[in-house]
Design an enzyme around this catalytic site. Structure first.
Site, PDB file in Angstrom:
ATOM      1  N   HIS A   1       0.816  -1.211   0.000  1.00  0.00           N
ATOM      2  CA  HIS A   1       0.000   0.000   0.000  1.00  0.00           C
ATOM      3  C   HIS A   1       0.850   1.261   0.000  1.00  0.00           C
ATOM      4  O   HIS A   1       0.462   2.268  -0.590  1.00  0.00           O
ATOM      5  CB  HIS A   1      -0.960  -0.010   1.194  1.00  0.00           C
ATOM      6  CG  HIS A   1      -2.126  -0.918   0.971  1.00  0.00           C
ATOM      7  ND1 HIS A   1      -2.383  -2.011   1.754  1.00  0.00           N
ATOM      8  CD2 HIS A   1      -3.078  -0.909   0.022  1.00  0.00           C
ATOM      9  CE1 HIS A   1      -3.464  -2.630   1.294  1.00  0.00           C
ATOM     10  NE2 HIS A   1      -3.896  -1.985   0.240  1.00  0.00           N
TER      11      HIS A   1
ATOM     12  N   ARG B   1      -9.015   0.522  -6.007  1.00  0.00           N
ATOM     13  CA  ARG B   1      -8.606  -0.090  -4.735  1.00  0.00           C
ATOM     14  C   ARG B   1      -9.324   0.670  -3.624  1.00  0.00           C
ATOM     15  O   ARG B   1      -8.881   1.745  -3.223  1.00  0.00           O
ATOM     16  CB  ARG B   1      -7.092   0.008  -4.554  1.00  0.00           C
ATOM     17  CG  ARG B   1      -6.292  -0.868  -5.492  1.00  0.00           C
ATOM     18  CD  ARG B   1      -4.814  -0.814  -5.111  1.00  0.00           C
ATOM     19  NE  ARG B   1      -4.025  -1.818  -5.768  1.00  0.00           N
ATOM     20  CZ  ARG B   1      -3.274  -1.614  -6.855  1.00  0.00           C
ATOM     21  NH1 ARG B   1      -3.229  -0.435  -7.418  1.00  0.00           N
ATOM     22  NH2 ARG B   1      -2.562  -2.594  -7.375  1.00  0.00           N
TER      23      ARG B   1
ATOM     24  N   ARG C   1     -13.260  -2.626  -6.566  1.00  0.00           N
ATOM     25  CA  ARG C   1     -12.728  -3.827  -5.928  1.00  0.00           C
ATOM     26  C   ARG C   1     -13.099  -3.721  -4.445  1.00  0.00           C
ATOM     27  O   ARG C   1     -12.827  -2.684  -3.818  1.00  0.00           O
ATOM     28  CB  ARG C   1     -11.206  -3.855  -6.110  1.00  0.00           C
ATOM     29  CG  ARG C   1     -10.536  -5.176  -5.830  1.00  0.00           C
ATOM     30  CD  ARG C   1      -9.847  -5.293  -4.492  1.00  0.00           C
ATOM     31  NE  ARG C   1      -8.808  -4.357  -4.183  1.00  0.00           N
ATOM     32  CZ  ARG C   1      -7.504  -4.521  -4.441  1.00  0.00           C
ATOM     33  NH1 ARG C   1      -7.078  -5.551  -5.102  1.00  0.00           N
ATOM     34  NH2 ARG C   1      -6.636  -3.641  -4.034  1.00  0.00           N
TER      35      ARG C   1
ATOM     36  N   GLU D   1      -6.008 -14.391  -8.147  1.00  0.00           N
ATOM     37  CA  GLU D   1      -4.787 -14.073  -7.422  1.00  0.00           C
ATOM     38  C   GLU D   1      -4.204 -15.273  -6.688  1.00  0.00           C
ATOM     39  O   GLU D   1      -3.149 -15.166  -6.077  1.00  0.00           O
ATOM     40  CB  GLU D   1      -5.074 -12.976  -6.394  1.00  0.00           C
ATOM     41  CG  GLU D   1      -5.622 -11.707  -7.012  1.00  0.00           C
ATOM     42  CD  GLU D   1      -5.816 -10.601  -5.994  1.00  0.00           C
ATOM     43  OE1 GLU D   1      -5.037  -9.649  -6.020  1.00  0.00           O
ATOM     44  OE2 GLU D   1      -6.741 -10.698  -5.175  1.00  0.00           O
TER      45      GLU D   1
ATOM     46  N   ASN E   1       0.072  -9.199  -9.159  1.00  0.00           N
ATOM     47  CA  ASN E   1       0.956  -8.944  -8.012  1.00  0.00           C
ATOM     48  C   ASN E   1       0.815 -10.068  -6.986  1.00  0.00           C
ATOM     49  O   ASN E   1       1.798 -10.606  -6.482  1.00  0.00           O
ATOM     50  CB  ASN E   1       0.619  -7.611  -7.329  1.00  0.00           C
ATOM     51  CG  ASN E   1       0.660  -6.443  -8.283  1.00  0.00           C
ATOM     52  OD1 ASN E   1       1.293  -6.526  -9.330  1.00  0.00           O
ATOM     53  ND2 ASN E   1      -0.008  -5.368  -7.951  1.00  0.00           N
ATOM     54  N   ASP E   2      -0.440 -10.401  -6.699  1.00  0.00           N
ATOM     55  CA  ASP E   2      -0.659 -11.468  -5.722  1.00  0.00           C
ATOM     56  C   ASP E   2      -0.537 -12.849  -6.341  1.00  0.00           C
ATOM     57  O   ASP E   2      -0.094 -13.785  -5.685  1.00  0.00           O
ATOM     58  CB  ASP E   2      -2.028 -11.304  -5.047  1.00  0.00           C
ATOM     59  CG  ASP E   2      -1.958 -10.288  -3.920  1.00  0.00           C
ATOM     60  OD1 ASP E   2      -1.023 -10.399  -3.106  1.00  0.00           O
ATOM     61  OD2 ASP E   2      -2.788  -9.375  -3.886  1.00  0.00           O
TER      62      ASP E   2
ATOM     63  N   ARG F   1       5.713 -10.468  -1.643  1.00  0.00           N
ATOM     64  CA  ARG F   1       5.959  -9.356  -2.573  1.00  0.00           C
ATOM     65  C   ARG F   1       6.599  -8.148  -1.911  1.00  0.00           C
ATOM     66  O   ARG F   1       7.024  -7.211  -2.586  1.00  0.00           O
ATOM     67  CB  ARG F   1       4.656  -8.966  -3.298  1.00  0.00           C
ATOM     68  CG  ARG F   1       3.604  -8.352  -2.406  1.00  0.00           C
ATOM     69  CD  ARG F   1       2.246  -8.342  -3.083  1.00  0.00           C
ATOM     70  NE  ARG F   1       1.842  -7.030  -3.547  1.00  0.00           N
ATOM     71  CZ  ARG F   1       0.589  -6.705  -3.876  1.00  0.00           C
ATOM     72  NH1 ARG F   1      -0.371  -7.610  -3.814  1.00  0.00           N
ATOM     73  NH2 ARG F   1       0.282  -5.510  -4.284  1.00  0.00           N
TER      74      ARG F   1
ATOM     75  N   CYS G   1      -4.969  -6.553 -14.078  1.00  0.00           N
ATOM     76  CA  CYS G   1      -4.877  -5.258 -13.395  1.00  0.00           C
ATOM     77  C   CYS G   1      -3.671  -5.164 -12.458  1.00  0.00           C
ATOM     78  O   CYS G   1      -3.479  -4.148 -11.809  1.00  0.00           O
ATOM     79  CB  CYS G   1      -6.160  -4.962 -12.634  1.00  0.00           C
ATOM     80  SG  CYS G   1      -6.493  -6.146 -11.327  1.00  0.00           S
TER      81      CYS G   1
HETATM   82  C1  PEP Z   1      -2.800  -7.606  -7.639  1.00  0.00           C
HETATM   83  O1  PEP Z   1      -2.618  -8.367  -6.677  1.00  0.00           O
HETATM   84  O2  PEP Z   1      -2.239  -7.754  -8.749  1.00  0.00           O
HETATM   85  C2  PEP Z   1      -3.685  -6.444  -7.501  1.00  0.00           C
HETATM   86  C3  PEP Z   1      -3.997  -5.704  -8.532  1.00  0.00           C
HETATM   87  O3  PEP Z   1      -4.110  -6.153  -6.254  1.00  0.00           O
HETATM   88  P1  PEP Z   1      -3.204  -5.391  -5.152  1.00  0.00           P
HETATM   89  O4  PEP Z   1      -1.927  -4.965  -5.807  1.00  0.00           O
HETATM   90  O5  PEP Z   1      -4.026  -4.242  -4.689  1.00  0.00           O
HETATM   91  O6  PEP Z   1      -3.050  -6.460  -4.138  1.00  0.00           O
HETATM   92 MG    MG Z   2      -3.967  -8.219  -5.012  1.00  0.00          MG
END
Ligand code: PEP
Ligand code: MG
Length: 759
Positions: A374, A479, A515, A614, A637-638, A648, A685
């Site tokens: 974040h 988000r 989301r 994810e 990302n997840d 991460r 995304c």
């Molecule tokens: C992701 O996990 O790719 C995603 C877009 O969500 P966040 O980065 O907010 O976890």
């Molecule tokens: Mg995510």
């Protein structure tokens, strides 16, 4: 010809290495190793190269067979020549006829030209590159698979020995440098390399604002004492005015997240125990700056020991206040007493700190505790560069040091000279040109005319402006957690509705994908800390939290549904691990629709419901999910984090966080294929959507919807414009065939799509 004696060789080397423990000189030892290997293997040449991680170069350190004058002079970049490739790809490379190999790099004058057979084995400690052991022979195809095995065994033994010697050397250097470090003396033009969390460039003076170190925030008083209680009162008034102004400004500019964000500052400033006590200390003869420091430090002490996260979070506020009071007392030129021209160095920051410091015009952030997702996301939204470095590196930067940040590369230049400034100016111009959205077209087409859709990721409402500037086709990911994070309590349905409605209104009819709340993992809500989890990333995160807290979930869903009443609004759920999760969430949406209906409140009954892909478990049931849901969105990302079990946010394993891992490539292909089969929309995304190296693959597997940070939109559109779908498909097919990371790496390199960070 004499037979090669590999078993003897391995034993001899082991003995040699054990001798090294007795303190033998490293140069001499390496020379003995190469002589012994060349002798046993009947090879014409044996050489050892040592790798330097800083400049990513291999240097020849010992050789039997090549000209000795080349020692220390022959250098190879990582990936250069057969040796450089073996080290980059972390695998042995055996070539029968080197002169015909495209990677072969020939060094004139060291008598290498006569040798055809070439075997390079990387010397590794785990994934750490130490160097390379190379043998060469005149006879083509001389080395066998058994030789490869033997050399690998030797390389493994050498790795420990070389690393131990290096550690000892480093310890010696460190001991010598420690006096210098105490004085925090910095060599001109020195560079600290970290990891980019938010791109951009910044220039400013270092300012340590560390919650853990209470002394470091206080500015010295150049004039010693002499400030009267009246001077202090004037400073308090000035500070109160500044903070009130800041509060007004941020409430307007960051309405969704920064309501009353400076309220703690004002409360503390009005507290008799704080301001009054400082005043009394000054009256009784204590130097004013010292008095401020004393009281601030008392507060810091008390706050930092609090069991309540909400109180602990106020530590930086008190320090910030102390700095501001001191500056105002010292009548520093700037009327704002803010962080203009300064780069904050902090061990840890909260999203709320980032918002506050951004409102106070900070130029950049250097963080030394790893970056939470974040924090990185919010810094990017605010356009403030952020680099993560180690604690030791952060401690070595003196306060007040002139710094240049190239957060694109994760580099920090200390006390830069003119040359570096010139480079910085070029960088800054290049960065601005690359991210300039003014030439962007409404529609994105590939070279062959296929339509691709670019949506915006929105974290703060302030992201809407750049999204509109690049003509985003909609919001692919909102988000929603930021209004929850930067607050002291859950926002009400009404407060949320106001925010979500602004989002919908400002997108003027274009699609908006909400989301649902994604908290937990590395970001807990400070006001909701009744969970103490050993593994928060595997704990009560995202949809799990929402399903467990139905009231909070329903309020958010009602606010989404109301805001999207007249719009193309969609709702998607993060961290779905099963069809059951999705169905449970969908049931609650339907309940909310029924209650809104009963209350006569307008909403869109056709609101589409989607799943964020994810988790590996979701990939396994992607067909069933695609049947149930209206759309899927890949949260790369997840997905990478959970498929590869690589945190991460953890610097120590960041090299293992690989988007091009074959498992990730295949998972994404499966997700897109399921979407096609069940005729459901699939988008992406996560950050991968704007990764230039991976874009051909993503297009090649059939993705056409990309939701990205606005800053990357011009680059993504340009790249898509230059792509041919047929070519992208053949790239994707090749990449899906590979079972090893190293093969994908090599292929990307071949396609000129080399990864920035190698395995
Ligand atoms: C992701 O996990 O790719 C995603 C877009 O969500 P966040 O980065 O907010 O976890
Ligand atoms: Mg995510």
């Amino acid at each position: 010809m004499m037979k090669k004696r590999n078993v003897d060789l391995v034993c001899d080397i082991a003995e040699l290495i054990s001798l090294a423990e007795g303190g033998r000189d490293r140069k001499e030892l390496l020379q003995q190793v190469v002589t012994s290997v060349a002798g046993h293997m009947q090879a014409d040449v044996c050489s050892i190269y040592i790798y330097d991680d800083e400049d990513r170069q291999l240097t020849l350190r010992a050789t039997q067979g090549l000209d000795h004058s080349a020692i220390g002079k022959v250098k190879l970049q990582l990936g250069e020549g057969i040796t450089g490739r073996a080290v980059r790809e972390l695998r042995p490379i055996c070539v029968g006829t080197a002169s015909q190999n495209s990677s072969y790099k020939f060094f004139p004058g060291i008598h290498e030209e006569e040798y055809e057979a070439f075997l390079a084995v990387p010397i590794l400690r785990g994934l750490r590159r130490i160097g390379a052991l190379v043998v060469q022979a005149g006879e083509a195809n001389y080395f066998t698979p058994n030789d490869v095995k033997a050399l690998r065994a030797i390389a493994a033994q050498l790795a420990t020995m070389i690393e131990n010697v290096q550690l000892l050397d480093e310890a010696r250097i460190e001991a010598e440098a420690s006096e210098v470090a105490v004085q925090k003396k910095v060599i001109k033009d020195s560079i600290i390399r970290g990891r980019s969390a938010s791109t951009g460039t910044a220039r400013g003076r270092a300012f340590t604002l560390d919650a853990a170190n209470s002394e470091s925030c206080m500015l010295p008083d150049p004039d010693g004492n002499g400030h009267t209680p009246e001077d202090f009162e004037i400073a308090v008034e000035k500070t109160a005015d500044q903070i009130n102004k800041l509060q007004r400004q941020t409430s307007e500019e960051l309405a969704d997240v920064a309501v009353l964000i400076f309220s703690a500052h004002l409360l503390i400033l009005e507290d008799e125990q704080f301001t009054g006590r400082i005043g009394k200390l000054i009256q009784s003869g204590t130097d004013a700056v010292k008095a401020i420091a004393m009281v601030v430090n008392e507060y810091v002490e008390v706050f930092s020991k609090s069991k309540m996260p909400l109180i602990r979070e106020k530590v930086l506020d008190v320090k910030d206040l102390g700095n501001r009071l001191t500056r105002n007392l010292l009548n520093e030129e700037s009327d704002a007493a803010d962080y203009r021209g300064q780069i904050i160095i902090a061990h840890e920051l909260l999203p709320s700190d980032i918002l506050k410091l951004s409102a106070e015009n900070v130029e950049g952030f250097i963080v030394s505790s790893g970056v939470t997702s974040h924090n990185a996301i919010i810094s990017r939204s605010l356009g403030i560069p952020m680099v993560a470095i180690s604690r030791e590196q952060a401690d070595s930067i003196p306060d007040g040091e002139e710094l240049l940040m190239d957060a694109e590369q994760g580099c920090i230049y200390l006390s830069p000279g003119e040359g570096v400034y010139a480079k910085y100016r070029d960088l800054d111009l290049a960065w601005k040109a690359m991210h300039n959205a003014s030439d962007m077209k409404e529609e994105t087409l590939t070279q062959c005319g296929d339509r691709v859709h670019i949506y915006a990721n929105i974290n703060l409402l302030s992201d809407l402006q750049p999204a509109r500037e690049f003509k985003a086709e909609g919001v692919g990911l909102y988000r929603s957690e930021f209004p929850f994070i930067v607050r002291n309590d859950f926002p009400t349905e009404e407060e949320q509705y106001v925010i979500y409605k602004k989002l919908v209104d400002q997108m003027e009819g274009r699609a908006v994908t909400f989301r649902t709340l994604d908290i937990g993992g590395d970001k807990m809500l400070s006001y909701y800390s009744n969970v103490n989890e050993a593994n928060p990333f595997l704990g009560m995160r995202a949809i799990r939290f929402s399903l467990q807290n139905k009231d909070i979930f329903s309020q958010q869903l009602r606010a989404f549904l109301r805001a999207g009443a007249q719009a193309d609004a969609r709702i998607m759920f993060p961290l779905v691990s099963s069809v059951d999760d999705f169905v449970a969430a969908r049931d609650i949406v339907h309940e909310c629709m029924s209650s809104l209906d009963a209350e006569g409140i307008d909403f869109n009954p056709d609101t589409k419901l989607g799943v964020m892909m994810e988790l590996p478990s979701a990939v396994e049931v992607v067909d069933e999910l695609a049947q149930e849901a209206d759309f899927l969105s890949i949260g790369s990302n997840d997905l990478i984090q959970y498929m590869l079990a690589v945190d991460r946010t953890n610097e120590m394993v960041s090299k293992l966080y690989l988007a091009h891992h074959p498992a990730i490539l295949r998972a994404m292909n499966r997700i897109v294929a399921a979407g096609l089969t069940h005729e459901k929309d699939v988008s992406i995304c996560g950050d991968l959507a704007a990764d230039s190296r991976m874009l051909p693959f993503l297009l090649g597997i059939g993705l056409r919807k990309f939701s990205i940070d606005s800053v990357n939109a011009p680059m993504v559109q340009r790249l898509v414009n230059s792509m041919d779908i047929g070519k992208a498909e053949s790239i994707a097919n090749r990449m899906l065939d590979f079972g090893r990371i190293s093969e994908v790496d090599a292929f990307l390199l071949e396609c000129n799509l080399a990864p920035e960070t190698e395995v």
